[in-house]
Design a protein around this motif. Structure first.
Motif, mmCIF file in Angstrom:
data_model
loop_
_atom_site.group_PDB
_atom_site.id
_atom_site.type_symbol
_atom_site.label_atom_id
_atom_site.label_comp_id
_atom_site.label_asym_id
_atom_site.label_seq_id
_atom_site.Cartn_x
_atom_site.Cartn_y
_atom_site.Cartn_z
ATOM 1 N N VAL A 88 0.852 -1.192 0.000
ATOM 2 C CA VAL A 88 0.000 0.000 0.000
ATOM 3 C C VAL A 88 0.884 1.238 0.000
ATOM 4 N N ILE A 89 0.556 2.184 -0.889
ATOM 5 C CA ILE A 89 1.238 3.476 -0.898
ATOM 6 C C ILE A 89 0.197 4.576 -0.706
ATOM 7 N N GLU A 90 0.619 5.702 -0.185
ATOM 8 C CA GLU A 90 -0.271 6.863 -0.049
ATOM 9 C C GLU A 90 0.068 7.875 -1.115
ATOM 10 N N VAL A 91 -0.972 8.435 -1.730
ATOM 11 C CA VAL A 91 -0.791 9.424 -2.785
ATOM 12 C C VAL A 91 -1.703 10.605 -2.498
ATOM 13 N N LEU A 92 -1.175 11.800 -2.665
ATOM 14 C CA LEU A 92 -1.955 13.026 -2.529
ATOM 15 C C LEU A 92 -2.207 13.591 -3.917
ATOM 16 N N ALA A 93 -3.433 14.054 -4.157
ATOM 17 C CA ALA A 93 -3.760 14.627 -5.468
ATOM 18 C C ALA A 93 -4.795 15.729 -5.295
ATOM 19 N N ASN A 94 -4.913 16.573 -6.313
ATOM 20 C CA ASN A 94 -5.893 17.654 -6.251
ATOM 21 C C ASN A 94 -6.544 17.862 -7.611
ATOM 22 N N SER A 95 -7.677 18.572 -7.583
ATOM 23 C CA SER A 95 -8.422 18.879 -8.799
ATOM 24 C C SER A 95 -9.229 20.142 -8.556
ATOM 25 N N SER A 96 -9.414 20.914 -9.587
ATOM 26 C CA SER A 96 -10.266 22.100 -9.471
ATOM 27 C C SER A 96 -11.731 21.750 -9.745
ATOM 28 N N VAL A 97 -11.998 20.476 -10.107
ATOM 29 C CA VAL A 97 -13.343 20.051 -10.506
ATOM 30 C C VAL A 97 -14.099 19.350 -9.374
ATOM 31 N N SER A 98 -13.505 18.272 -8.809
ATOM 32 C CA SER A 98 -14.212 17.480 -7.792
ATOM 33 C C SER A 98 -13.244 16.535 -7.080
ATOM 34 N N TRP A 99 -13.739 15.941 -5.963
ATOM 35 C CA TRP A 99 -12.942 14.939 -5.270
ATOM 36 C C TRP A 99 -12.794 13.697 -6.142
ATOM 37 N N GLU A 100 -13.820 13.366 -6.913
ATOM 38 C CA GLU A 100 -13.752 12.214 -7.804
ATOM 39 C C GLU A 100 -12.648 12.405 -8.846
ATOM 40 N N GLU A 101 -12.570 13.595 -9.419
ATOM 41 C CA GLU A 101 -11.519 13.869 -10.406
ATOM 42 C C GLU A 101 -10.135 13.834 -9.757
ATOM 43 N N ALA A 102 -10.032 14.298 -8.525
ATOM 44 C CA ALA A 102 -8.752 14.241 -7.811
ATOM 45 C C ALA A 102 -8.339 12.791 -7.586
ATOM 46 N N THR A 103 -9.303 11.933 -7.249
ATOM 47 C CA THR A 103 -9.026 10.503 -7.058
ATOM 48 C C THR A 103 -8.584 9.862 -8.364
#
Length: 66
Positions: free
Chosen positions: A6-21
């Motif tokens: 298991v690894i942890e990844v951080l991400a972002n999006s200006s659209v939605s949490w779904e898009e960030a995922t």
């Protein structure tokens, strides 16, 4: 018997949490193979002028080690 990591990844999006995922998964897929699952561990957002500016996720990605 499969060995999973298991690894942890951080991400972002200006659209939605779904898009960030989706973004986190797409980026991880570039260097990690045999991904089995994505678990959204945490969600947050930044606010600008009273509106959500950026959606952020912390996800755990599970993959099989061969």
């Amino acid at each position: 018997m499969a060995v999973l990591k298991v690894i942890e990844v951080l991400a972002n999006s200006s659209v939605s949490w779904e898009e960030a995922t989706k973004s986190a998964l797409e980026q991880a897929s570039k260097s990690v193979k045999n991904i089995r699952s994505v678990y959204v561990n945490e969600q947050s957002a930044t606010v600008k002028d009273g509106k959500i500016d950026d959606y952020r996720v912390n996800v755990k990605i599970t993959f099989e080690v061969k």
